[in-house]
Design a protein around this motif. Structure first.
Motif, PDB file in Angstrom:
ATOM      1  N   ILE A 143       1.675  -2.545   1.551  1.00  0.00           N
ATOM      2  CA  ILE A 143       0.509  -1.870   0.981  1.00  0.00           C
ATOM      3  C   ILE A 143       0.465  -0.406   1.388  1.00  0.00           C
ATOM      4  O   ILE A 143       0.112   0.467   0.602  1.00  0.00           O
ATOM      5  CB  ILE A 143      -0.790  -2.583   1.401  1.00  0.00           C
ATOM      6  N   GLY A 144       0.848  -0.121   2.644  1.00  0.00           N
ATOM      7  CA  GLY A 144       0.852   1.269   3.067  1.00  0.00           C
ATOM      8  C   GLY A 144       0.554   1.453   4.540  1.00  0.00           C
ATOM      9  O   GLY A 144       0.584   0.506   5.333  1.00  0.00           O
ATOM     10  N   ARG A 145       0.256   2.689   4.897  1.00  0.00           N
ATOM     11  CA  ARG A 145       0.026   3.073   6.287  1.00  0.00           C
ATOM     12  C   ARG A 145      -1.301   2.518   6.809  1.00  0.00           C
ATOM     13  O   ARG A 145      -2.303   2.495   6.097  1.00  0.00           O
ATOM     14  CB  ARG A 145       0.017   4.597   6.414  1.00  0.00           C
ATOM     15  N   THR A 146      -1.296   2.122   8.075  1.00  0.00           N
ATOM     16  CA  THR A 146      -2.511   1.613   8.725  1.00  0.00           C
ATOM     17  C   THR A 146      -2.954   2.479   9.898  1.00  0.00           C
ATOM     18  O   THR A 146      -4.027   2.265  10.452  1.00  0.00           O
ATOM     19  CB  THR A 146      -2.284   0.191   9.261  1.00  0.00           C
ATOM     20  N   GLY A 147      -2.104   3.419  10.311  1.00  0.00           N
ATOM     21  CA  GLY A 147      -2.424   4.241  11.474  1.00  0.00           C
ATOM     22  C   GLY A 147      -1.943   3.658  12.784  1.00  0.00           C
ATOM     23  O   GLY A 147      -2.250   4.189  13.854  1.00  0.00           O
ATOM     24  N   LEU A 148      -1.158   2.569  12.716  1.00  0.00           N
ATOM     25  CA  LEU A 148      -0.672   1.936  13.943  1.00  0.00           C
ATOM     26  C   LEU A 148       0.651   1.238  13.674  1.00  0.00           C
ATOM     27  O   LEU A 148       0.774   0.464  12.724  1.00  0.00           O
ATOM     28  CB  LEU A 148      -1.688   0.914  14.454  1.00  0.00           C
ATOM     29  N   ARG A 149       1.635   1.516  14.523  1.00  0.00           N
ATOM     30  CA  ARG A 149       2.902   0.791  14.461  1.00  0.00           C
ATOM     31  C   ARG A 149       2.858  -0.376  15.442  1.00  0.00           C
ATOM     32  O   ARG A 149       1.936  -0.519  16.226  1.00  0.00           O
ATOM     33  CB  ARG A 149       4.065   1.728  14.807  1.00  0.00           C
TER      34      ARG A 149
ATOM     35  N   PRO B  72      -8.631  -6.098  10.204  1.00  0.00           N
ATOM     36  CA  PRO B  72      -8.553  -5.142  11.319  1.00  0.00           C
ATOM     37  C   PRO B  72      -7.342  -5.340  12.222  1.00  0.00           C
ATOM     38  O   PRO B  72      -7.036  -4.476  13.042  1.00  0.00           O
ATOM     39  CB  PRO B  72      -9.861  -5.380  12.088  1.00  0.00           C
ATOM     40  N   ARG B  73      -6.625  -6.448  12.067  1.00  0.00           N
ATOM     41  CA  ARG B  73      -5.430  -6.693  12.879  1.00  0.00           C
ATOM     42  C   ARG B  73      -4.169  -6.073  12.284  1.00  0.00           C
ATOM     43  O   ARG B  73      -3.131  -5.999  12.950  1.00  0.00           O
ATOM     44  CB  ARG B  73      -5.224  -8.206  13.046  1.00  0.00           C
ATOM     45  N   ASN B  74      -4.226  -5.626  11.047  1.00  0.00           N
ATOM     46  CA  ASN B  74      -3.030  -5.138  10.361  1.00  0.00           C
ATOM     47  C   ASN B  74      -2.432  -3.904  11.030  1.00  0.00           C
ATOM     48  O   ASN B  74      -3.150  -3.052  11.562  1.00  0.00           O
ATOM     49  CB  ASN B  74      -3.354  -4.796   8.905  1.00  0.00           C
ATOM     50  N   THR B  75      -1.113  -3.815  10.956  1.00  0.00           N
ATOM     51  CA  THR B  75      -0.397  -2.629  11.418  1.00  0.00           C
ATOM     52  C   THR B  75       0.640  -2.250  10.359  1.00  0.00           C
ATOM     53  O   THR B  75       0.772  -2.913   9.332  1.00  0.00           O
ATOM     54  CB  THR B  75       0.333  -2.879  12.757  1.00  0.00           C
ATOM     55  N   ASP B  76       1.403  -1.203  10.642  1.00  0.00           N
ATOM     56  CA  ASP B  76       2.462  -0.789   9.721  1.00  0.00           C
ATOM     57  C   ASP B  76       3.592  -1.806   9.650  1.00  0.00           C
ATOM     58  O   ASP B  76       4.390  -1.782   8.705  1.00  0.00           O
ATOM     59  CB  ASP B  76       3.053   0.559  10.160  1.00  0.00           C
ATOM     60  N   ASN B  77       3.683  -2.682  10.646  1.00  0.00           N
ATOM     61  CA  ASN B  77       4.818  -3.604  10.737  1.00  0.00           C
ATOM     62  C   ASN B  77       4.433  -5.077  10.758  1.00  0.00           C
ATOM     63  O   ASN B  77       5.315  -5.943  10.792  1.00  0.00           O
ATOM     64  CB  ASN B  77       5.638  -3.298  11.992  1.00  0.00           C
ATOM     65  N   ALA B  78       3.144  -5.366  10.766  1.00  0.00           N
ATOM     66  CA  ALA B  78       2.662  -6.750  10.761  1.00  0.00           C
ATOM     67  C   ALA B  78       1.319  -6.772  10.044  1.00  0.00           C
ATOM     68  O   ALA B  78       0.482  -5.896  10.275  1.00  0.00           O
ATOM     69  CB  ALA B  78       2.521  -7.278  12.187  1.00  0.00           C
TER      70      ALA B  78
END
Length: 261
Positions: free
Chosen positions: A99-105, A196-202
């Motif tokens: 979906i895109g960037r979340t601000g956290l890897r 709120p748990r989403n990241t750029d990689n999970a």
């Protein structure tokens, strides 16, 4: 139709600071720069995986080695297929949020790299002319939510739906009088969740299924909050209670399904 994966500001639930981290703050991502196709050269988010997620038997390892997983496929008993699309990978072999960037890897508080699959049983009834659904109050965020949880490795979604409802709203007791209810589910949504748990990689993906109690089966059952909840009750579909993650969108789909404007 508005769905959790199509509305503007898809990562509106990506709050700062990150859940349970205390001092890990997401990199601010404007809505117009969420998509990877939009250039954002200054994007430099922190990398965070909750230490409590490391070393758990059911969780992925902290580092990914080439050939370690079968991506975009069912990997043994673990489903690594995304409902959204096949996902790509970054230079460290980590899956990239489709979906895109979340601000956290990193992986945050999620157990698996890539899609983390959940199931949400939306159990409903009509009471005094109002459509109501069973909701729990989450202990981690304090928000009301549809009961649900992670699909265990090797578990069918139909099993998860019943298990999670029993664990979170019936004190962990499987009730035989509800067997008929589970035979008549209607899938409302399958896909990505603004969580709120989403990241750029999970990231979280779910299947939300409506089980409508037209026979009054639940009238004879006492609701009892499970370990992950502080309360459980019936909530009217027109309630102003703020709901967790994409659950407000699921209620909108529920109302549409039942012909409520």
């Amino acid at each position: 139709m508005t769905t959790p994966s199509s509305r503007p500001g898809i990562h509106s639930k990506c709050d700062v600071p990150y859940l349970r981290s205390g001092n890990v703050y997401r990199y601010k991502v404007p809505d117009e720069k969420v998509r990877w196709s939009v250039e954002f050269p200054e994007y430099d988010p922190p990398d965070y995986t909750d230490p409590k997620m490391l070393g758990r038997a059911w969780a992925d390892p902290a580092e990914i080695q080439a050939g370690m997983f079968k991506w975009n496929a069912v990997d043994g008993k673990v489903n690594r297929v995304s409902f959204v699309s096949d996902y790509a990978f970054d230079s460290t072999l980590r899956p990239i949020n489709p979906i895109g960037r979340t601000g956290l890897r990193g992986r945050g508080v999620l157990g698996r790299w890539g899609p983390n699959h959940a199931a949400d049983p939306l159990v409903t009834r009509f009471k005094n002319g109002k459509l109501q659904f069973v909701a729990i109050k989450r202990s981690d965020t304090g928000e009301w939510a549809i009961p649900g949880g992670m699909v265990d490795a090797g578990e069918q979604v139909s099993q998860t739906l019943q298990r999670e409802f029993s664990e979170e709203t019936l004190g962990g007791k499987a009730r035989s009088e509800l067997n008929d209810l589970w035979q008549h589910g209607r899938e409302l949504y399958k896909g990505y969740v603004d969580d709120p748990r989403n990241t750029d990689n999970a990231w979280m993906e779910t299947v939300c299924v409506n089980f409508h109690d037209s026979k009054g089966l639940l009238d004879q059952v006492e609701l009892q909050a499970g370990d992950d909840a502080v309360n459980v009750r019936w909530v009217a579909e027109d309630s102003n209670e703020p709901l967790y993650a994409s659950h407000e969108d699921f209620i909108a789909l529920l109302k549409q399904h039942h012909g409520i404007k």
